[in-house]
Write a protein that holds these residues in place. Structure first.
Motif, PDB file in Angstrom:
ATOM      1  N   TYR A 217      40.642  32.323  44.013  1.00 51.14           N
ATOM      2  CA  TYR A 217      41.775  33.091  44.519  1.00 51.14           C
ATOM      3  C   TYR A 217      42.354  34.020  43.458  1.00 51.14           C
ATOM      4  O   TYR A 217      42.679  35.178  43.742  1.00 51.14           O
ATOM      5  CB  TYR A 217      42.864  32.165  45.057  1.00 51.14           C
ATOM      6  CG  TYR A 217      44.058  32.915  45.595  1.00 51.14           C
ATOM      7  CD1 TYR A 217      44.011  33.494  46.862  1.00 51.14           C
ATOM      8  CD2 TYR A 217      45.211  33.098  44.838  1.00 51.14           C
ATOM      9  CE1 TYR A 217      45.080  34.225  47.358  1.00 51.14           C
ATOM     10  CE2 TYR A 217      46.289  33.823  45.318  1.00 51.14           C
ATOM     11  CZ  TYR A 217      46.231  34.384  46.575  1.00 51.14           C
ATOM     12  OH  TYR A 217      47.279  35.110  47.060  1.00 51.14           O
ATOM     13  N   ASP A 218      42.467  33.542  42.233  1.00 47.86           N
ATOM     14  CA  ASP A 218      43.061  34.360  41.180  1.00 47.86           C
ATOM     15  C   ASP A 218      42.192  35.564  40.846  1.00 47.86           C
ATOM     16  O   ASP A 218      42.678  36.531  40.265  1.00 47.86           O
ATOM     17  CB  ASP A 218      43.289  33.502  39.926  1.00 47.86           C
ATOM     18  CG  ASP A 218      44.275  34.141  38.974  1.00 47.86           C
ATOM     19  OD1 ASP A 218      45.266  34.715  39.445  1.00 47.86           O
ATOM     20  OD2 ASP A 218      44.039  34.085  37.747  1.00 47.86           O
TER      21      ASP A 218
ATOM     22  N   ARG B  38      43.115  38.118  43.971  1.00 46.52           N
ATOM     23  CA  ARG B  38      44.503  38.204  44.447  1.00 46.52           C
ATOM     24  C   ARG B  38      45.033  39.636  44.392  1.00 46.52           C
ATOM     25  O   ARG B  38      45.698  40.106  45.320  1.00 46.52           O
ATOM     26  CB  ARG B  38      45.391  37.279  43.617  1.00 46.52           C
ATOM     27  CG  ARG B  38      46.864  37.330  44.013  1.00 46.52           C
ATOM     28  CD  ARG B  38      47.674  36.290  43.277  1.00 46.52           C
ATOM     29  NE  ARG B  38      47.470  36.382  41.821  1.00 46.52           N
ATOM     30  CZ  ARG B  38      48.078  35.580  40.951  1.00 46.52           C
ATOM     31  NH1 ARG B  38      48.877  34.621  41.393  1.00 46.52           N
ATOM     32  NH2 ARG B  38      47.869  35.725  39.661  1.00 46.52           N
TER      33      ARG B  38
ATOM     34  N   ASN C 176      53.811  38.444  50.795  1.00 47.04           N
ATOM     35  CA  ASN C 176      53.844  37.035  51.189  1.00 47.04           C
ATOM     36  C   ASN C 176      54.721  36.848  52.410  1.00 47.04           C
ATOM     37  O   ASN C 176      55.888  36.456  52.322  1.00 47.04           O
ATOM     38  CB  ASN C 176      54.334  36.157  50.034  1.00 47.04           C
ATOM     39  CG  ASN C 176      53.874  34.724  50.202  1.00 47.04           C
ATOM     40  OD1 ASN C 176      53.689  34.248  51.323  1.00 47.04           O
ATOM     41  ND2 ASN C 176      53.665  34.040  49.101  1.00 47.04           N
TER      42      ASN C 176
ATOM     43  N   GLU D  11      50.084  28.636  40.622  1.00 48.48           N
ATOM     44  CA  GLU D  11      48.920  29.284  40.049  1.00 48.48           C
ATOM     45  C   GLU D  11      48.056  28.291  39.280  1.00 48.48           C
ATOM     46  O   GLU D  11      48.538  27.573  38.403  1.00 48.48           O
ATOM     47  CB  GLU D  11      49.351  30.428  39.131  1.00 48.48           C
ATOM     48  CG  GLU D  11      50.063  31.557  39.864  1.00 48.48           C
ATOM     49  CD  GLU D  11      50.355  32.733  38.955  1.00 48.48           C
ATOM     50  OE1 GLU D  11      49.870  32.731  37.804  1.00 48.48           O
ATOM     51  OE2 GLU D  11      51.061  33.656  39.394  1.00 48.48           O
TER      52      GLU D  11
ATOM     53  N   VAL E 104      43.781  33.141  54.126  1.00 50.67           N
ATOM     54  CA  VAL E 104      43.522  34.382  53.381  1.00 50.67           C
ATOM     55  C   VAL E 104      43.612  35.573  54.335  1.00 50.67           C
ATOM     56  O   VAL E 104      42.673  35.847  55.079  1.00 50.67           O
ATOM     57  CB  VAL E 104      42.131  34.339  52.710  1.00 50.67           C
ATOM     58  CG1 VAL E 104      41.984  35.535  51.764  1.00 50.67           C
ATOM     59  CG2 VAL E 104      41.926  33.030  51.959  1.00 50.67           C
TER      60      VAL E 104
END
Length: 354
Positions: free
Chosen positions: A104-105, A108, A115, A132, A313
């Motif tokens: 994910y990082d 992103r 959000n 995180e 996602v």
């Protein structure tokens, strides 16, 4: 899971060795009905809450859909309770703290998604944040990061408010943190597996870490390889051995939200991984088989009619062309689902009999 699928797409295909290789290095296993394995089935009540949220919010939440299409009804789902659903302001002010999955990082910044879940939750007295963790290391590595992040948060001045939600690999990362770091337990109100790779995924047996590492070259990615243990952490033998050796701490509330999409709700880019995993069991979300998503001894909330990416996602919202061509089934009312999860947890926390 996103890392492995993206890597396979980039490479054209992954290896064709058996998804579950022959091995005697395994604890004794059994596949049994959930209720016989210590799972409390609360699908009937959760459906009431989720349907009430979807109906009440209507067009206020993106990608809304009829409740009958949002959930997959499996045999023997408990009947509704008939109790009213409180859709007012939260009394416990629960905070959804989400631990994401592999990679994910790395993407992103590309996702560039506002959000909407947090904005939605705050309207009703809840809150939310992303915890995180590194994108490509092992669950053991990320468990330490979860511990440090939780301990850095202010200690609760009353009952704990944090609802830890583990998406994909985030679920085993959380479970390892709970076992290894008992000091965090008093800060947690509940733990939720959301399409969690609790029992691992046979796809990880068909992948190597270098494939996951390809996400380091994703446009704008700043993620680092860490201990490069993500794929090993997701292999079924690794996860099931860990579960056998590490009973989960008592005194916490565990919940499971399982992705169990109808085949037509699998995005086109995920069809190949869905078909591959179907060699083991077609009841999968393109990344994880449905029974591997349950936390032992948890309360089963729902089988969700969404593939693995659609649950968490929101690619199609910020990249509509990619959505139209590749992630063709990415629309899902995530905001309403998260609200329903928190309302269910709050109801149980408020009623000591539950």
């Amino acid at each position: 899971m996103l890392a492995m699928t993206t890597a396979c797409v980039l490479l054209g295909a992954c290896a064709t060795k058996p998804l579950i290789p022959y091995s005697t290095d395994t604890p004794p296993l059994i596949l049994a009905p959930a209720t016989q394995a210590g799972i409390a089935d609360q699908r009937g009540r959760f459906r009431e809450i989720y349907c009430a949220v979807l109906e009440a919010r209507g067009s206020e939440v993106p990608d809304n859909r009829p409740c009958v299409d949002a959930l997959t009804r499996l045999a023997n789902e408990p009947p509704p309770t008939g109790k009213p659903v409180d859709l007012g302001q939260s009394r416990r002010h629960l905070i959804a703290v989400v631990v994401p999955g592999v990679g994910y990082d790395c993407f992103r910044a590309w996702l560039d998604s506002p959000n909407g879940v947090v904005t939605h939750l705050r309207r009703f007295g809840f809150d939310g944040t992303m915890l995180e963790v590194d994108a490509l290391p092992s669950s053991t590595n990320n468990a330490r990061q979860i511990r440090d992040a939780l301990m850095a948060m202010p200690a609760p001045d009353g009952p704990p408010r944090i609802v830890l939600i583990g998406y994909s690999k985030g679920a085993p990362d959380i479970l390892e943190a709970l076992v290894a770091y008992p000091e965090i337990r008093s800060r947690i109100a509940a733990v939720v597996s959301a399409a969690g790779a609790v029992g691992g995924s046979p796809l990880a047996d068909d992948a190597e870490q270098y494939q996951a590492d390809l996400l380091r070259h994703f446009p704008g990615a700043t993620c680092t390889p860490g201990d490069r243990g993500a794929v090993q952490s997701l292999r079924p033998a690794t996860r099931k051995a860990w579960l056998a050796q590490n009973p989960l701490p008592t005194g916490l509330r565990y919940y499971s939200v399982v992705t169990f999409p109808q085949p037509e709700h699998i995005s086109s880019i995920l069809k190949s991984s869905y078909d591959k995993l179907s060699r083991v069991d077609p009841r999968n979300d393109s990344q994880v088989i449905f029974y591997d998503q349950l936390i032992p001894g948890s309360t089963l909330l729902a089988y969700v009619n969404a593939d693995h990416w659609a649950l968490a996602v929101p690619i199609a919202r910020t990249h509509p062309t990619i959505g139209a061509l590749f992630v063709t089934q990415n629309a899902y009312p995530r905001e309403a689902l998260t609200e329903a999860i928190l309302r269910f947890v709050e109801e149980q926390l408020t009623d000591p009999k539950k």
